[in-house]
Design an enzyme around this catalytic site. Structure first.
Site, short mmCIF file in Angstrom:
data_model
loop_
_atom_site.label_atom_id
_atom_site.label_comp_id
_atom_site.label_asym_id
_atom_site.label_seq_id
_atom_site.Cartn_x
_atom_site.Cartn_y
_atom_site.Cartn_z
N ASN A 1 0.86 -1.17 0.00
CA ASN A 1 0.00 0.00 0.00
C ASN A 1 0.91 1.24 0.00
OD1 ASN A 1 -1.78 2.06 0.45
ND2 ASN A 1 -2.43 1.40 2.48
N LYS B 1 0.05 4.29 -0.29
CA LYS B 1 -0.59 5.49 0.26
C LYS B 1 -0.35 6.69 -0.67
CE LYS B 1 -0.21 3.40 4.75
NZ LYS B 1 -0.21 3.52 6.19
N HIS C 1 -9.78 1.57 4.90
CA HIS C 1 -8.51 1.85 5.59
C HIS C 1 -8.74 2.87 6.70
CE1 HIS C 1 -4.38 2.84 6.44
NE2 HIS C 1 -4.03 1.75 5.76
N GLU D 1 -7.06 5.25 7.69
CA GLU D 1 -6.74 6.63 7.34
C GLU D 1 -7.94 7.31 6.67
OE1 GLU D 1 -3.09 5.74 5.31
OE2 GLU D 1 -2.09 5.38 7.22
N GLU E 1 -5.72 -4.33 10.65
CA GLU E 1 -4.70 -3.31 10.87
C GLU E 1 -5.03 -2.51 12.13
OE1 GLU E 1 -2.54 -2.28 6.95
OE2 GLU E 1 -4.28 -0.99 7.07
N GLY F 1 2.32 2.73 11.08
CA GLY F 1 3.35 3.76 11.02
C GLY F 1 4.03 4.08 12.34
N SER G 1 3.12 -1.57 10.52
CA SER G 1 4.56 -1.56 10.83
C SER G 1 5.30 -2.85 10.46
CB SER G 1 4.80 -1.25 12.31
OG SER G 1 4.39 0.06 12.60
P1 13P Z 1 2.80 0.83 7.77
O1 13P Z 1 3.33 -0.50 7.25
O2 13P Z 1 3.53 2.00 7.21
O3 13P Z 1 2.68 0.82 9.25
O4 13P Z 1 1.31 0.98 7.19
C1 13P Z 1 0.42 -0.06 7.31
C2 13P Z 1 -0.77 0.24 6.50
O5 13P Z 1 -1.52 1.14 6.82
C3 13P Z 1 -1.02 -0.56 5.30
O6 13P Z 1 -2.28 -0.36 4.80
#
Ligand code: 13P
Length: 239
Positions: A6, A8, A95, A97, A164, A170, A200
């Protein structure tokens, strides 16, 4: 096992130059038949990536879509048909976010239905916040996300759940193996489908996940932008 990148809101055209490393790896890796690699870049790169991966088994997905599958006057939005049209086979929906920005379980349910209708496979994200974890209501939250998010959706084979925990994304903090095992088992009991872990994940902490045999793969954020790290995650899963 699924290995989903991903990206982002990262990546430009020149970020695609180093993907040949992953293509090469995907063709030579001894256990290549056991793995599925999917890249979910920003919409601006989907078609270019699709073209790049054409002679490989790597597939492409998007990171979100509008809840309508038809064209319409929705400035700034992209629907699931449009994503299919440029080469996406998957779409990440739910997600955290985007939940943070106001996406509700109900809206997520509409998006999943519309994307399935367009023929996309769904990477459905669920996860609790740190406050919810502290209140010990993780299972309740996940249950709600699954129940409303997948309401009236029978299609199991085109849905992959990505667990997640929001507090792990992150931050470099990962769940305790025992807790993660129990949570994934709980999710599978609610919905019998593939369940990935995300939050992570990197080559350095991968050993912590290897013993958890209920995990069907990883949704990788930060580390997936670096082809070497992403390849190492796959390699280490099988070492
Ligand atoms: P990180 O691997 O950067 O923690 O992000 C995870 C994530 O949100 C994948 O969708």
């Amino acid at each position: 096992m699924y290995f989903i990148a991903n990206w982002k809101m990262f990546g430009a055209l020149n970020s695609l130059n180093s993907l040949y490393k992953v293509i090469k790896f995907s063709k030579n890796f001894k256990k290549r038949k056991l793995i599925k690699i999917i890249y979910c870049p920003p919409n601006t790169l989907i078609n270019q990536m699709f073209i790049k991966f054409k002679n490989s088994k790597i597939e492409v997905g998007a990171q979100n879509c509008h809840e309508f599958d038809r064209p319409g006057p929705f400035t700034g939005s992209v629907n699931s048909m449009m994503l299919r049209n440029v080469g996406a086979k998957y779409v990440i929906i739910g997600h955290s976010e985007n939940r943070k920005k106001g996406e509700t379980n109900k809206l997520i349910n509409l998006k999943i239905k519309s994307a399935l209708k367009s023929g996309l496979k769904i990477i459905f994200c669920i996860g609790e916040t740190i406050q919810e974890k502290r209140k010990k209501i993780t299972n309740q939250i996940l249950n709600n996300q699954i129940k409303i998010g997948l309401n009236k959706i029978k299609d199991k084979k085109n849905i992959i759940i990505a667990y997640e925990p929001v507090w792990s994304i992150g931050t470099g903090i990962i769940p305790k193996p025992r807790e993660l095992f129990e949570t994934i088992k709980f999710i599978k009991k609610k919905k019998n489908c593939k369940v990935l872990y995300g939050g992570s994940v990197n080559p350095k902490n991968l050993d912590n996940f290897r013993s958890i045999n209920v995990i069907d793969g990883f949704l990788v954020g930060g580390a997936s932008q670096n082809p070497k790290k992403f390849i190492d995650i796959i390699k280490k899963t099988y070492n």
